[in-house]
Write an enzyme that holds these catalytic residues in place. Structure first.
Site, PDB file in Angstrom:
ATOM      1  N   GLY A 219       0.843  -1.197   0.000  1.00 44.77           N
ATOM      2  CA  GLY A 219       0.000   0.000   0.000  1.00 44.77           C
ATOM      3  C   GLY A 219       0.869   1.236   0.000  1.00 44.77           C
ATOM      4  O   GLY A 219       2.040   1.194  -0.393  1.00 44.77           O
ATOM      5  N   SER A 220       0.307   2.326   0.472  1.00 41.73           N
ATOM      6  CA  SER A 220       1.033   3.597   0.411  1.00 41.73           C
ATOM      7  C   SER A 220       2.081   3.694   1.522  1.00 41.73           C
ATOM      8  O   SER A 220       1.981   3.018   2.552  1.00 41.73           O
ATOM      9  CB  SER A 220       0.041   4.749   0.536  1.00 41.73           C
ATOM     10  OG  SER A 220      -0.587   4.667   1.793  1.00 41.73           O
ATOM     11  N   THR A 221       3.041   4.544   1.316  1.00 44.20           N
ATOM     12  CA  THR A 221       4.073   4.750   2.337  1.00 44.20           C
ATOM     13  C   THR A 221       3.456   5.315   3.616  1.00 44.20           C
ATOM     14  O   THR A 221       3.833   4.916   4.725  1.00 44.20           O
ATOM     15  CB  THR A 221       5.173   5.677   1.776  1.00 44.20           C
ATOM     16  OG1 THR A 221       5.803   4.986   0.679  1.00 44.20           O
ATOM     17  CG2 THR A 221       6.224   6.003   2.816  1.00 44.20           C
ATOM     18  N   GLY A 224       1.967   2.528   5.367  1.00 48.72           N
ATOM     19  CA  GLY A 224       3.074   1.656   5.790  1.00 48.72           C
ATOM     20  C   GLY A 224       3.722   2.158   7.080  1.00 48.72           C
ATOM     21  O   GLY A 224       4.117   1.367   7.949  1.00 48.72           O
ATOM     22  N   GLU A 241       5.657  -3.293   1.118  1.00 42.29           N
ATOM     23  CA  GLU A 241       5.825  -2.889  -0.289  1.00 42.29           C
ATOM     24  C   GLU A 241       5.037  -1.602  -0.445  1.00 42.29           C
ATOM     25  O   GLU A 241       3.809  -1.611  -0.427  1.00 42.29           O
ATOM     26  CB  GLU A 241       5.281  -3.983  -1.229  1.00 42.29           C
ATOM     27  CG  GLU A 241       6.022  -5.298  -1.137  1.00 42.29           C
ATOM     28  CD  GLU A 241       7.458  -5.223  -1.634  1.00 42.29           C
ATOM     29  OE1 GLU A 241       7.862  -4.193  -2.210  1.00 42.29           O
ATOM     30  OE2 GLU A 241       8.191  -6.202  -1.434  1.00 42.29           O
ATOM     31  N   CYS A 275       2.462   0.529  -8.650  1.00 42.33           N
ATOM     32  CA  CYS A 275       3.528   1.043  -7.783  1.00 42.33           C
ATOM     33  C   CYS A 275       4.808   1.253  -8.583  1.00 42.33           C
ATOM     34  O   CYS A 275       5.532   2.212  -8.370  1.00 42.33           O
ATOM     35  CB  CYS A 275       3.764   0.085  -6.622  1.00 42.33           C
ATOM     36  SG  CYS A 275       4.084  -1.605  -7.151  1.00 42.33           S
TER      37      CYS A 275
HETATM   38  P1  NAD Z   1      -3.436   2.392   1.158  1.00 36.90           P
HETATM   39  O1  NAD Z   1      -2.176   2.490   1.912  1.00 36.90           O
HETATM   40  O2  NAD Z   1      -4.429   3.469   1.279  1.00 36.90           O
HETATM   41  O3  NAD Z   1      -4.232   1.066   1.529  1.00 36.90           O
HETATM   42  C1  NAD Z   1      -3.635  -0.205   1.460  1.00 36.90           C
HETATM   43  C2  NAD Z   1      -4.332  -1.142   2.414  1.00 36.90           C
HETATM   44  O4  NAD Z   1      -4.079  -0.725   3.757  1.00 36.90           O
HETATM   45  C3  NAD Z   1      -5.839  -1.222   2.267  1.00 36.90           C
HETATM   46  O5  NAD Z   1      -6.245  -2.563   2.424  1.00 36.90           O
HETATM   47  C4  NAD Z   1      -6.320  -0.390   3.446  1.00 36.90           C
HETATM   48  O6  NAD Z   1      -7.626  -0.718   3.875  1.00 36.90           O
HETATM   49  C5  NAD Z   1      -5.295  -0.725   4.498  1.00 36.90           C
HETATM   50  N1  NAD Z   1      -5.196   0.236   5.601  1.00 36.90           N
HETATM   51  C6  NAD Z   1      -5.670   1.496   5.671  1.00 36.90           C
HETATM   52  N2  NAD Z   1      -5.355   2.048   6.861  1.00 36.90           N
HETATM   53  C7  NAD Z   1      -4.656   1.106   7.561  1.00 36.90           C
HETATM   54  C8  NAD Z   1      -4.038   1.088   8.847  1.00 36.90           C
HETATM   55  N3  NAD Z   1      -4.055   2.148   9.652  1.00 36.90           N
HETATM   56  N4  NAD Z   1      -3.399  -0.035   9.214  1.00 36.90           N
HETATM   57  C9  NAD Z   1      -3.339  -1.110   8.405  1.00 36.90           C
HETATM   58  N5  NAD Z   1      -3.907  -1.138   7.173  1.00 36.90           N
HETATM   59  C10 NAD Z   1      -4.561  -0.039   6.752  1.00 36.90           C
HETATM   60  O7  NAD Z   1      -2.988   2.167  -0.353  1.00 36.90           O
HETATM   61  P2  NAD Z   1      -3.893   2.095  -1.647  1.00 36.90           P
HETATM   62  O8  NAD Z   1      -4.404   3.470  -1.913  1.00 36.90           O
HETATM   63  O9  NAD Z   1      -4.853   0.961  -1.540  1.00 36.90           O
HETATM   64  O10 NAD Z   1      -2.805   1.697  -2.760  1.00 36.90           O
HETATM   65  C11 NAD Z   1      -2.039   2.632  -3.421  1.00 36.90           C
HETATM   66  C12 NAD Z   1      -0.636   2.707  -2.859  1.00 36.90           C
HETATM   67  O11 NAD Z   1      -0.075   1.417  -2.771  1.00 36.90           O
HETATM   68  C13 NAD Z   1       0.334   3.485  -3.725  1.00 36.90           C
HETATM   69  O12 NAD Z   1       1.146   4.302  -2.934  1.00 36.90           O
HETATM   70  C14 NAD Z   1       1.158   2.422  -4.406  1.00 36.90           C
HETATM   71  O13 NAD Z   1       2.429   2.849  -4.868  1.00 36.90           O
HETATM   72  C15 NAD Z   1       1.227   1.409  -3.334  1.00 36.90           C
HETATM   73  N6  NAD Z   1       1.499   0.100  -3.908  1.00 36.90           N
HETATM   74  C16 NAD Z   1       2.724  -0.444  -3.694  1.00 36.90           C
HETATM   75  C17 NAD Z   1       3.032  -1.648  -4.257  1.00 36.90           C
HETATM   76  C18 NAD Z   1       4.383  -2.265  -4.027  1.00 36.90           C
HETATM   77  O14 NAD Z   1       4.512  -3.458  -4.239  1.00 36.90           O
HETATM   78  N7  NAD Z   1       5.380  -1.542  -3.615  1.00 36.90           N
HETATM   79  C19 NAD Z   1       2.100  -2.334  -5.019  1.00 36.90           C
HETATM   80  C20 NAD Z   1       0.842  -1.753  -5.204  1.00 36.90           C
HETATM   81  C21 NAD Z   1       0.556  -0.528  -4.626  1.00 36.90           C
END
Ligand code: NAD
Length: 467
Positions: A219-221, A224, A241, A275
């Site tokens: 997900g997003s940094t 993360g 990631e 990503c």
């Molecule tokens: P996001 O971080 O908003 O959400 C990712 C997941 O985290 C979702 O399932 C969400 O419900 C969950 N989440 C939300 N708040 C949380 C918390 N406090 N604790 C634990 N989990 C929580 O990301 P997104 O908008 O779904 O995806 C886009 C981002 O993901 C972009 O920054 C992209 O670059 C990144 N991404 C990275 C990779 C990689 O492999 N490096 C791959 C795909 C996407």
């Protein structure tokens, strides 16, 4: 309407609540999905914990066979799963079909690894052996851009190593995942895989829970960072990631006719919601205008429409929040640079944006420095390759990057300087289950895939025996 269920302790169950899943191409409700409660997340973790001892004790060959069977069963439903994926996620149907097919290929390859015992020393004084043991319950948190493929990155290695798992999909793309749950319910021992949905409110519970040994998060940094803070309380193992702001550096002497299609494909796949997509292109001034013109031509030729329509090359943005965020980037690009293709928001239903090429922007502009995660590509002019590498490395991300040119030595010299987990030469976005994948700096922690990825789902146990 099709019914969707959570998977908890081997049973397909209703959610404590429900939520709408929106088709981003129509903005209409595609389905009502179950929404898990905090109590259901606790139940899922408890089920995974209860299933762990027997699963960990199951011979690896038997675990492997079940994982391979899973790939076969997913493949048997590829058409239905792909259609559902397009409807919930937005990507064109051929890309959705490819996502399911890649998922099966990843599952099969990742299931082929082994966990051999390593003999560190064997002499008259001592026998020292290193075992790799499963960790326990793994929490897998998934984003919305590749809902199925990212599960296929995590699940096979977690299970092969002998862990059990609780999967939490993204709130906007839970449906194909829940269909996978139906497939798994009939074939895996109860509790080995559990799936609980949420509305962005249960991730923290999973990352803080004392019975969860490891979190594998994509997900997003920004999220993360929250995951890492939350996992600190129990010293959980983490694989993160995260976001990226991949740069493509196009060196003098590169052929614009060859480079432009590669840059375009690397930037606009999945409407730029990748990503590892190219999020900024640095092009040498000697070929800058030529490359920009060709990119604009490709952007103007793209067919932006509902992913279910034949001929669509770019689907909608996955959700309204991201659609609005990308529009803000376009507004700042308009203020800072010159939009040479796209950039207009059409008056139609659906979260559609045409691929947008922005020329005459620089480092320091928001469109260049931040991850847009949408169909926008800023193109930056440069005259000195070394200073550009320094500028690229100055950002906080380090996921991928690419170098484009005809001089192989110079390509390699520049590639070796880029501070990223993956660097491509004359291509972008090519990866596979046999190549460790991870981010440098704030793009992540640890790696996925390959033997290195499997190791992250294990605890080293050294047994040191006197002779
Ligand atoms: P996001 O971080 O908003 O959400 C990712 C997941 O985290 C979702 O399932 C969400 O419900 C969950 N989440 C939300 N708040 C949380 C918390 N406090 N604790 C634990 N989990 C929580 O990301 P997104 O908008 O779904 O995806 C886009 C981002 O993901 C972009 O920054 C992209 O670059 C990144 N991404 C990275 C990779 C990689 O492999 N490096 C791959 C795909 C996407």
């Amino acid at each position: 309407m099709t019914e969707y269920k959570l998977l908890i302790g081997g049973k397909l169950v209703d959610g404590a609540n429900e939520m709408d899943v929106i088709n981003p191409a129509t903005e209409e409700v595609l389905a009502r999905a179950p929404r898990g409660s905090a109590a259901q997340m606790d139940e899922a973790i408890a089920a995974a914990k209860a299933a762990f001892p027997a699963w960990a004790a199951t011979p690896i060959e038997a675990r492997r066979q079940l994982i391979l069977d899973l790939a076969d069963r997913i493949e048997a439903q590829i058409d239905d799963l792909a259609r559902l994926l397009t409807q919930e996620q937005g990507k064109p149907l051929p890309e959705a079909t490819a996502e399911i097919a890649y998922s099966c290929a990843f599952i099969r390859h990742l299931a082929s690894y082994d966990l051999p015992v390593k003999v560190i020393e064997d002499n008259e004084n001592r026998l020292v052996r290193q075992f790799r043991k499963p960790l326990g319950v793994v929490g897998a948190i998934i984003p919305w851009n590749f809902p199925v493929l990212i599960i296929a990155f995590k699940l096979p290695l977690a299970l092969l190593a002998g862990n059990t798992i609780v999967i939490k999909p993204s709130p906007t793309t839970p449906l194909a995942t829940l269909k996978l749950g139906e497939i798994m319910a009939g074939m895996l021992p109860a509790g080995v895989v559990n799936i609980v949905t949420d509305l962005n409110d249960l991730g923290g519970q999973l990352t803080a829970h004392p019975d969860v040994a490891k979190i594998t998060f994509t997900g997003s940094t920004a999220t993360g960072q929250k995951v890492m803070a939350s996992a600190a309380g129990t010293i959980k193992r983490l694989t993160l990631e995260l976001g990226g702001n991949d740069a493509a550096i196009v060196l003098p002497g590169a052929d614009p006719a060859k480079v432009a299609p590669g840059l375009f494909a690397g930037a606009f796949m999945n409407a730029g919601q990748v990503c590892l997509a190219i999020k900024r292109a640095y092009v040498h001034e000697s070929i800058y205008e030529d490359v920009c013109d060709r990119l604009a031509e490709l952007a103007n030729a793209a067919v932006v429409d509902d992913g279910l329509k034949q001929g669509t090359t770019i689907g909608p943005i996955q959700n309204r929040a991201q659609y609005e965020k990308v529009q803000e980037f376009i507004a700042s690009a308009r203020a800072d640079g010159r939009i040479i293709a796209g950039g207009e928001v059409e008056d139609r239903k659906g979260f559609f944006l045409r691929p947008t090429i922005v020329a005459d922007v620089q480092d320091g502009h928001r469109i260049v420095d931040e991850e847009q995660f949408g169909p926008i590509l800023p193109v930056i002019r440069f005259d000195d390759a070394d200073s550009i590498v320094r500028a690229v490395n100055a950002g906080e991300y380090g996921l991928g990057g690419s170098v484009w040119g005809e001089d192989r030595e110079e390509n390699t010299r520049i590639a070796e300087q880029m501070e990223s987990g993956t660097i491509w030469i004359n291509k972008h976005l090519d990866f596979g289950p046999n190549m460790p994948f991870g981010g440098a700096k704030q793009s992540g922690l640890g790696v996925e895939f390959a033997e290195e990825g499997l190791a992250e789902f294990t605890q080293i146990r050294v047994v040191n025996e006197a002779r």
